[in-house]
Structure formats: C-alpha cells, structure tokens
Design a protein around this motif. Structure first.
Motif, PDB file in Angstrom:
ATOM      1  N   ALA A 185       5.042  -4.113  -2.432  1.00  0.00           N
ATOM      2  CA  ALA A 185       4.141  -4.439  -3.550  1.00  0.00           C
ATOM      3  C   ALA A 185       2.689  -4.256  -3.139  1.00  0.00           C
ATOM      4  O   ALA A 185       1.878  -3.718  -3.902  1.00  0.00           O
ATOM      5  CB  ALA A 185       4.395  -5.874  -4.011  1.00  0.00           C
ATOM      6  N   THR A 186       2.350  -4.686  -1.926  1.00  0.00           N
ATOM      7  CA  THR A 186       0.977  -4.535  -1.435  1.00  0.00           C
ATOM      8  C   THR A 186       0.595  -3.069  -1.320  1.00  0.00           C
ATOM      9  O   THR A 186      -0.518  -2.666  -1.701  1.00  0.00           O
ATOM     10  CB  THR A 186       0.836  -5.226  -0.065  1.00  0.00           C
ATOM     11  N   ALA A 187       1.519  -2.267  -0.808  1.00  0.00           N
ATOM     12  CA  ALA A 187       1.243  -0.832  -0.667  1.00  0.00           C
ATOM     13  C   ALA A 187       1.046  -0.167  -2.021  1.00  0.00           C
ATOM     14  O   ALA A 187       0.121   0.645  -2.212  1.00  0.00           O
ATOM     15  CB  ALA A 187       2.379  -0.162   0.101  1.00  0.00           C
ATOM     16  N   LEU A 188       1.904  -0.495  -2.974  1.00  0.00           N
ATOM     17  CA  LEU A 188       1.789   0.104  -4.306  1.00  0.00           C
ATOM     18  C   LEU A 188       0.493  -0.331  -4.985  1.00  0.00           C
ATOM     19  O   LEU A 188      -0.189   0.478  -5.625  1.00  0.00           O
ATOM     20  CB  LEU A 188       2.999  -0.295  -5.158  1.00  0.00           C
ATOM     21  N   ASP A 189       0.135  -1.602  -4.842  1.00  0.00           N
ATOM     22  CA  ASP A 189      -1.127  -2.087  -5.420  1.00  0.00           C
ATOM     23  C   ASP A 189      -2.330  -1.419  -4.758  1.00  0.00           C
ATOM     24  O   ASP A 189      -3.385  -1.264  -5.380  1.00  0.00           O
ATOM     25  CB  ASP A 189      -1.229  -3.608  -5.260  1.00  0.00           C
ATOM     26  N   GLY A 190      -2.145  -1.023  -3.496  1.00  0.00           N
ATOM     27  CA  GLY A 190      -3.238  -0.384  -2.762  1.00  0.00           C
ATOM     28  C   GLY A 190      -3.360   1.102  -3.003  1.00  0.00           C
ATOM     29  O   GLY A 190      -4.213   1.760  -2.405  1.00  0.00           O
ATOM     30  N   GLY A 191      -2.511   1.648  -3.861  1.00  0.00           N
ATOM     31  CA  GLY A 191      -2.633   3.053  -4.232  1.00  0.00           C
ATOM     32  C   GLY A 191      -1.621   3.994  -3.615  1.00  0.00           C
ATOM     33  O   GLY A 191      -1.680   5.200  -3.854  1.00  0.00           O
TER      34      GLY A 191
END
Length: 289
Positions: free
Chosen positions: A197-203
């Motif tokens: 989730a963090t990676a996806l939110d980070g682009g």
C-alpha cells in the motif's frame, strides 16, 4: 520495480505451495465468475507463471479440484476450459458479502443464548451453530449478538437473553470466540500488505499482470482471515481490534490494482467460444457498501 514490490508477498506464497488449489478458487470467485465463470486453462497458466508456480503444479491442482466437484472441465479441440461448479459457486457466493462488504452489525445491548439438551448430533450442532455465527460460552451453551439468525436445528432449544455492562459483555465475547487468534491473523495481514500500500501510494506502478497478481493474493490472504472472523458489533470487541484497519487497507489496495488487473483479463481471458470474458459492473461496487 513492480516485481520488487511484490517480492515479499510472493516469497510468502512460495513457502506454502500446497495452497495452489485455494488460490485457484480465489481467482475464480474474485475475477472469473463475475465475467461468466468459464476460462481457458492457458489464461490461468499465464497467471500462475507470474506467481512462479509451474504449469504441472497448476494442472494437477485443477484436475484435483475437478475430481472433487469444485470445477467443471470443458474440452474444445485441444484446449481445456474450466468453470466453477455449483459447489464452488455457492461457497463463494455465501462468502462474498463478508469478504467485500464487511461492516460490524449494530449492538442491541444483549446476547441471544441457546441451550441444547445434549441429546442431538453434537458435530452437526457445532457445525450449524458456528456457521450461523454463534460462539460457545460453556459446554452446550451458545451465544451470539441479539438478532443473529438461528439455524433450523436450534428451533427446539431453550433460548434466553443475556447481558451486563459493556465490560462484562466484552469479557463474555472474548470467552466465547477465539478473538486473540483472529486479531493476530489480522495483524499478520496488515504487516504483509502495508508495504505494498505504501509503495502504491508513493507512485509505484504495477504491470497489468502484476496488478492481477496483487489483487488475487490480497483477496486470498484477506478471506482466510475474514471468514474466520465472527463479525461482532464493535462495542463488544477489544478496543485495539485490527479488523477495521485490515478492511480499509484491503479496500484501498483492491481499488488501486483493479483497473490494471481488469485490463489484463480483457486482453488475455477467453471462454470456450473464443470470446473475451465480458466485464461485470459488480466488481466496481466491492468494498464500497
């Protein structure tokens, strides 16, 4: 970059290769049944190669599921197509509401208690009561939040209301259901998928195939926890209950990877008529109600 993002989840999967059959059921229930239910074996093999699982392992699992009545095989020339049989459809249909639209029920301030006389089939009683959402407060004594629908075999049992102050109700719930084990399972789910989730939110952008991989593994792991959750009212759950956080995380990742995963299915999934599997509007409503 997308492979690196998925690597921890894929490593966890490779440690349990015996679960291939369960992932097959997940991809059918989550992605194939809404599109008509039948898909070419080659589509499934391409998906599982992205998980690092061999064609032979997948073919063996598919054959076993067909033998056990979960899948039906259709042969067209040299190509095999499989659809979820009635047994599998009904199982996933019953589970879908809890997986995709889980909300805590309202708390009416007391429990319904059911006392059996001990003369019936204990295993059948246990299976039916647990399936209906009842926990065991004491031998032969079952309870659930008021308003829970009783199974038919409980029609002749003694029924009464029970309750106390909120701390008493919480203690009774903790005694009657394995809440500690369920909470720990939710925490493991959060730990496994929060980095994604963090990676996806980070682009970070996933390929369409990797988006489908993420989607199926997400639902596969989430349903293993949520279908064991008694789904109690929030008022009688422990104050640090992680179920709501797990659902929010699952919903966020699901809708992030949904467009790419659906594009991959548009381009690669076909049925025995040779036609692409049509999209279903049902998918868009998941985790939104």
């Amino acid at each position: 970059m997308s492979r690196a993002t998925l690597a921890p989840i894929l490593d966890h999967l490779r440690g349990e290769p015996s679960r291939t059959w369960s992932i097959i059921i997940t991809i059918y229930g989550d992605a194939i049944v809404p599109r008509g239910g039948s898909v070419w074996l080659g589509t499934l093999l391409a998906f599982f190669r992205a998980l690092g699982l061999s064609d032979g392992l997948v073919r063996t699992a598919m054959s076993r599921l067909a033998s056990d009545g979960w899948l039906e095989r259709i042969k067209v020339g040299r190509n095999s197509f499989y659809r979820l049989a009635d047994k599998g459809r009904e199982t996933f249909r019953q589970a879908s509401e809890q997986i995709y639209a889980l909300h805590s029920p309202p708390w009416r301030g007391h429990f319904d208690m059911v006392l059996f006389d001990g003369n019936g089939d204990r295993e059948a009683t246990k299976a039916a009561m647990e399936a209906a959402g009842f926990g065991i407060a004491a031998p032969g004594l079952w309870l659930a939040p008021a308003g829970t629908v009783l199974p038919e075999l409980a029609s002749g049992a003694l029924r009464f209301d029970a309750g106390g102050d909120l701390s008493t109700d919480r203690a009774l719930a903790a005694r009657s259901w394995s809440l500690d084990a369920t909470a720990e399972a939710y925490r493991r789910f959060l730990a496994a998928f929060e980095p994604l989730a963090t990676a996806l939110d980070g682009g970070v952008r996933l390929s369409d195939l990797d988006a489908l991989v993420a989607r199926i593994l997400l639902i596969h792991e989430y349903r293993r926890v949520v279908l064991r959750d008694p789904v109690l009212p929030a008022e009688i759950l422990p104050e640090d209950w992680p179920g709501a956080a797990a659902r929010s995380l699952c919903a966020a990742i699901y809708h992030h990877v949904l467009p790419g995963s659906e594009r991959w299915l548009d381009e690669n999934a076909s049925n025995e008529s040779g036609e692409p599997l049509p999209r279903s509007s049902e998918i868009e409503s998941r985790f939104k109600t």
